[in-house]
Enzyme design. Sequence first.
Site, PDB file in Angstrom:
ATOM      1  N   ASP A  65       0.930  -1.334   0.032  1.00 37.89           N
ATOM      2  CA  ASP A  65      -0.010   0.048  -0.022  1.00 37.89           C
ATOM      3  C   ASP A  65       0.810   1.356   0.031  1.00 37.89           C
ATOM      4  O   ASP A  65       0.471   2.435  -0.351  1.00 37.89           O
ATOM      5  CB  ASP A  65      -1.074   0.052   1.316  1.00 37.89           C
ATOM      6  CG  ASP A  65      -0.186  -0.272   2.534  1.00 37.89           C
ATOM      7  OD1 ASP A  65       0.417  -0.867   2.544  1.00 37.89           O
ATOM      8  OD2 ASP A  65      -0.704   0.487   3.494  1.00 37.89           O
ATOM      9  N   ASP A 176       4.905   3.368   8.961  1.00 34.29           N
ATOM     10  CA  ASP A 176       3.921   2.398   9.953  1.00 34.29           C
ATOM     11  C   ASP A 176       5.151   1.598  11.032  1.00 34.29           C
ATOM     12  O   ASP A 176       6.070   1.259  10.686  1.00 34.29           O
ATOM     13  CB  ASP A 176       3.519   0.985   8.946  1.00 34.29           C
ATOM     14  CG  ASP A 176       2.420   1.638   8.258  1.00 34.29           C
ATOM     15  OD1 ASP A 176       1.859   2.771   8.210  1.00 34.29           O
ATOM     16  OD2 ASP A 176       2.115   0.840   7.353  1.00 34.29           O
TER      17      ASP A 176
END
Length: 285
Positions: A65, A176
């Site tokens: 992503d 992340d």
Amino acid sequence: MIEVTLLGTGSPIPDARRAGPSTLVRAGDQTFLVDCGRGVLMRTAALGVGANAISALLLTHLHSDHIADLGDVLISRWVSNFAPNQPPLPIIGPPGTAEVVENTLKAFGPDIGYRIAHHADLTAPPPVEVEEVTDGVVWGRDGVAITVAPTDHRPVAPTIGFRIEHNGASVVLAGDTVPCPTLDALAAGAGALVHTVIRKDLVDAMPMQRIRDICDYHSTVEQAADTAARAGVGILILTHYVPPIAPGQEDDWRALAATVFDRQIEIGEDLHRVEVHPGVCARQG
């Protein structure tokens, strides 16, 4: 002043309102694209920024992503740059980045061949310059410095965060990660921290274990806020919302962050923009 624009605030799940994870950082005359999730160039186009205006592509990690539109960035920059000697695009990312870039160019090999055959001024594939890093200073040009430090998104490894500094202003992009000392050190005293977040309470209520698994390696809203508080940053900018924020629920997310971070908290749709100044930080909508 450093300008931060949330290009894509979405997640791996396609969202009609949010592009994939990506942030644009403008410092002086330089423009940095941090990650390149789906739809990224549609968002830069809305800002009037073309692929050929990107000074460097910074990749926090290689989850799909965050790199879904890598091929679009590479090809679009190549075909929209009309300089006779097109400089290579600097791409800075963790180990493994070079292989991903090489394989992406291979996947677009037929397209590249067609364009070279059709356009006399295109004589070679898209030029790139990949640097794989995990720590240290990776950029120093025209008053802009970029530092990298490891983050913790295991089993995705290695992963990195970036700190961009210009004329006394500083912005850290965490990518992340769960809370970790290396991110604390990277973010210490920064003007702003851009952090991806999840709502564990909402994710845990979902019936699919595969989705609940994401809680293992992402920071919750409260954890991101706690990282910002420990580091003493001026602004916390939240992005990459999982699950997507329902319209009208922004204040709920902000309130969760405010339980542990008492400074400026920014939550927004795609194209939300924040100016970060040395010592003074002001939102610009």
